[in-house]
Scaffold this motif. Structure first.
Motif, PDB file in Angstrom:
ATOM      1  N   GLU A  86       1.002  -1.084  -2.982  1.00 45.54           N
ATOM      2  CA  GLU A  86       1.746   0.162  -3.179  1.00 45.54           C
ATOM      3  C   GLU A  86       0.933   1.237  -3.897  1.00 45.54           C
ATOM      4  O   GLU A  86       1.219   2.429  -3.751  1.00 45.54           O
ATOM      5  CB  GLU A  86       3.066  -0.095  -3.906  1.00 45.54           C
ATOM      6  N   ALA A  87      -0.084   0.846  -4.672  1.00 44.77           N
ATOM      7  CA  ALA A  87      -0.893   1.836  -5.373  1.00 44.77           C
ATOM      8  C   ALA A  87      -2.246   2.076  -4.700  1.00 44.77           C
ATOM      9  O   ALA A  87      -3.083   2.809  -5.234  1.00 44.77           O
ATOM     10  CB  ALA A  87      -1.108   1.391  -6.821  1.00 44.77           C
ATOM     11  N   LEU A  88      -2.465   1.471  -3.534  1.00 38.95           N
ATOM     12  CA  LEU A  88      -3.758   1.643  -2.865  1.00 38.95           C
ATOM     13  C   LEU A  88      -3.902   3.059  -2.293  1.00 38.95           C
ATOM     14  O   LEU A  88      -2.935   3.627  -1.781  1.00 38.95           O
ATOM     15  CB  LEU A  88      -3.909   0.624  -1.727  1.00 38.95           C
ATOM     16  N   PRO A  89      -5.107   3.614  -2.334  1.00 41.39           N
ATOM     17  CA  PRO A  89      -5.350   4.975  -1.827  1.00 41.39           C
ATOM     18  C   PRO A  89      -5.530   4.993  -0.313  1.00 41.39           C
ATOM     19  O   PRO A  89      -6.602   5.311   0.213  1.00 41.39           O
ATOM     20  CB  PRO A  89      -6.632   5.381  -2.553  1.00 41.39           C
ATOM     21  N   ILE A  90      -4.477   4.642   0.428  1.00 35.45           N
ATOM     22  CA  ILE A  90      -4.571   4.538   1.882  1.00 35.45           C
ATOM     23  C   ILE A  90      -3.741   5.616   2.565  1.00 35.45           C
ATOM     24  O   ILE A  90      -2.835   6.188   1.969  1.00 35.45           O
ATOM     25  CB  ILE A  90      -4.124   3.143   2.375  1.00 35.45           C
ATOM     26  N   ASP A  91      -4.070   5.869   3.827  1.00 36.44           N
ATOM     27  CA  ASP A  91      -3.316   6.831   4.638  1.00 36.44           C
ATOM     28  C   ASP A  91      -2.187   6.160   5.397  1.00 36.44           C
ATOM     29  O   ASP A  91      -1.241   6.835   5.828  1.00 36.44           O
ATOM     30  CB  ASP A  91      -4.253   7.525   5.630  1.00 36.44           C
ATOM     31  N   ALA A  92      -2.285   4.845   5.602  1.00 33.68           N
ATOM     32  CA  ALA A  92      -1.250   4.128   6.357  1.00 33.68           C
ATOM     33  C   ALA A  92      -1.399   2.631   6.147  1.00 33.68           C
ATOM     34  O   ALA A  92      -2.482   2.138   5.796  1.00 33.68           O
ATOM     35  CB  ALA A  92      -1.331   4.454   7.840  1.00 33.68           C
ATOM     36  N   LEU A  93      -0.300   1.921   6.383  1.00 36.74           N
ATOM     37  CA  LEU A  93      -0.292   0.464   6.379  1.00 36.74           C
ATOM     38  C   LEU A  93      -0.236  -0.009   7.825  1.00 36.74           C
ATOM     39  O   LEU A  93       0.632   0.414   8.586  1.00 36.74           O
ATOM     40  CB  LEU A  93       0.929  -0.053   5.619  1.00 36.74           C
ATOM     41  N   LEU A  94      -1.166  -0.881   8.204  1.00 40.02           N
ATOM     42  CA  LEU A  94      -1.144  -1.493   9.537  1.00 40.02           C
ATOM     43  C   LEU A  94      -0.407  -2.822   9.461  1.00 40.02           C
ATOM     44  O   LEU A  94      -0.690  -3.653   8.588  1.00 40.02           O
ATOM     45  CB  LEU A  94      -2.562  -1.771  10.043  1.00 40.02           C
ATOM     46  N   LEU A  95       0.528  -3.031  10.380  1.00 45.58           N
ATOM     47  CA  LEU A  95       1.218  -4.315  10.480  1.00 45.58           C
ATOM     48  C   LEU A  95       0.931  -4.904  11.855  1.00 45.58           C
ATOM     49  O   LEU A  95       1.257  -4.298  12.881  1.00 45.58           O
ATOM     50  CB  LEU A  95       2.721  -4.137  10.260  1.00 45.58           C
ATOM     51  N   TYR A  96       0.322  -6.087  11.865  1.00 51.83           N
ATOM     52  CA  TYR A  96      -0.170  -6.671  13.103  1.00 51.83           C
ATOM     53  C   TYR A  96       0.915  -7.401  13.891  1.00 51.83           C
ATOM     54  O   TYR A  96       1.826  -8.001  13.329  1.00 51.83           O
ATOM     55  CB  TYR A  96      -1.316  -7.646  12.821  1.00 51.83           C
ATOM     56  N   ASP A 139       8.584 -10.179  13.547  1.00 52.92           N
ATOM     57  CA  ASP A 139       8.275  -8.939  14.248  1.00 52.92           C
ATOM     58  C   ASP A 139       7.803  -7.883  13.246  1.00 52.92           C
ATOM     59  O   ASP A 139       8.479  -7.620  12.245  1.00 52.92           O
ATOM     60  CB  ASP A 139       9.509  -8.425  14.986  1.00 52.92           C
ATOM     61  N   PRO A 140       6.633  -7.265  13.478  1.00 48.64           N
ATOM     62  CA  PRO A 140       6.071  -6.341  12.478  1.00 48.64           C
ATOM     63  C   PRO A 140       6.933  -5.110  12.222  1.00 48.64           C
ATOM     64  O   PRO A 140       6.999  -4.618  11.093  1.00 48.64           O
ATOM     65  CB  PRO A 140       4.716  -5.963  13.073  1.00 48.64           C
ATOM     66  N   SER A 141       7.591  -4.596  13.249  1.00 50.09           N
ATOM     67  CA  SER A 141       8.432  -3.416  13.066  1.00 50.09           C
ATOM     68  C   SER A 141       9.646  -3.739  12.196  1.00 50.09           C
ATOM     69  O   SER A 141       9.981  -2.988  11.260  1.00 50.09           O
ATOM     70  CB  SER A 141       8.886  -2.882  14.428  1.00 50.09           C
TER      71      SER A 141
END
Length: 311
Positions: free
Chosen positions: A42-52, A75-77
């Motif tokens: 939650e505190a990572l400096p990312i632009d998006a989370l990928l869910l495989y 299911d990732p969604s």
């Protein structure tokens, strides 16, 4: 921010990838795993989370025993909707499109259409796999039912070494509507630069605007993880494999090599104006390797801050 960076074809997009828990787990166990994952990212400096979205790849398993057993995942969604809605960044959902009918995929694309949605479409793991949809059909469907839907594709630079046409696959997917690409885990810098060079000159010579390519980095902390990476088809040059196998600290060595490799790709790309980014994951469920992947995100962010002041 992600939407704007994709529309502007900017370099420096940074994402973190995770696999949902196994579907056989109890709801309480799944919730427990989700809370641990959320605390890490939650505190990572990312632009998006990928869910495989994981597929069995039975054809590959028949040729060589899978180092880690395959079990269906949540299911990732659904997993993202349930546990990660509170994140300040969007989710990019992988979809192995071959296992979805056109009606099921259309239903998912249309759901919650008032919000920006992002996906990566993945094709069959082999030509022998029975599929309902291919990537091109999924792309056409997406453009027809939701023109503002942001979807990307997979790029495999190592495949370029054998077939010399990975850049053409990417260009065709751009024409189909793909706005970004994510590679499999990258350890072969030569294959990646060869792909980028052909991608750049083909797009430049044909007036095609290049879509961002996110190179995936994944730490390797053990011989077992190295074996699994090779089973997945990740190209690891012999010299690099030796560096890992004979290192006194395999995990630390893999982090050093990953940072060096990506910086070389970034410098090569910035010189030509190729918009590359980075996606980090852990292919292992071992705590030390997951923590190393979190540190790698921060390291790559620092690299972007040095090389791209506006990142």
């Amino acid at each position: 921010m992600l939407k704007q960076k994709l529309l502007n074809r900017q370099p420096g997009i940074l994402t973190y990838g995770m696999t949902p828990p196994k579907a056989v787990y109890t709801p309480d166990k799944i919730a427990e795993i989700a809370q641990k994952q959320l605390a890490r990212i939650e505190a990572l400096p990312i632009d998006a989370l990928l869910l495989y979205d994981v597929q069995e790849e039975a054809d590959r398993a028949a040729e060589q025993e899978r180092p880690f057993p395959y079990l269906p995942m949540v299911d990732p969604s659904q997993y993202g909707d349930l546990y990660f809605r509170g994140l300040p960044v969007p989710q990019i959902i992988y979809r192995c499109v071959g296992k979805y009918t056109e009606a099921r995929l259309e239903e998912w694309i249309k759901a919650n259409s008032e919000h920006d949605k992002y996906a990566v479409y993945v094709g069959a793991s082999s030509s022998n796999q029975e599929v309902h949809l291919d990537v091109a059909s999924a792309a056409r469907l997406s453009k027809r039912v939701q023109p503002d839907f942001h979807f990307g594709g997979v790029v495999i630079p190592e495949r370029h070494t054998k077939k010399q046409d990975e850049h053409l696959r990417v260009v065709n997917k751009i024409r189909d509507g793909c706005s970004f690409f994510v590679s499999q885990a990258t350890y072969n810098v030569e294959a990646s630069k060869n792909f980028l060079s052909d991608y750049y000159y083909t797009c430049t010579n044909n007036g095609i605007v290049m879509a961002p390519v996110l190179f995936n980095l994944a730490p390797c902390g053990s011989a077992k993880t190295l074996e699994f990476m090779k089973w997945l088809g990740i190209s690891i040059p012999k010299w690099l494999e030796n560096e890992l196998k004979y290192s006194s600290d395999v995990l630390d060595k893999s982090l050093v090599l990953a940072r060096q490799l990506f910086e070389e790709l970034l410098d090569f790309s910035l010189e030509k104006g190729i918009p590359i980014g980075c996606s980090v994951e852990s292919v292992s469920t071992r705590k030390v390797e997951i923590e190393a992947s979190v540190q790698l995100v921060r390291d790559i962010k620092s690299l972007f801050d040095r090389k791209l002041p506006s990142a």
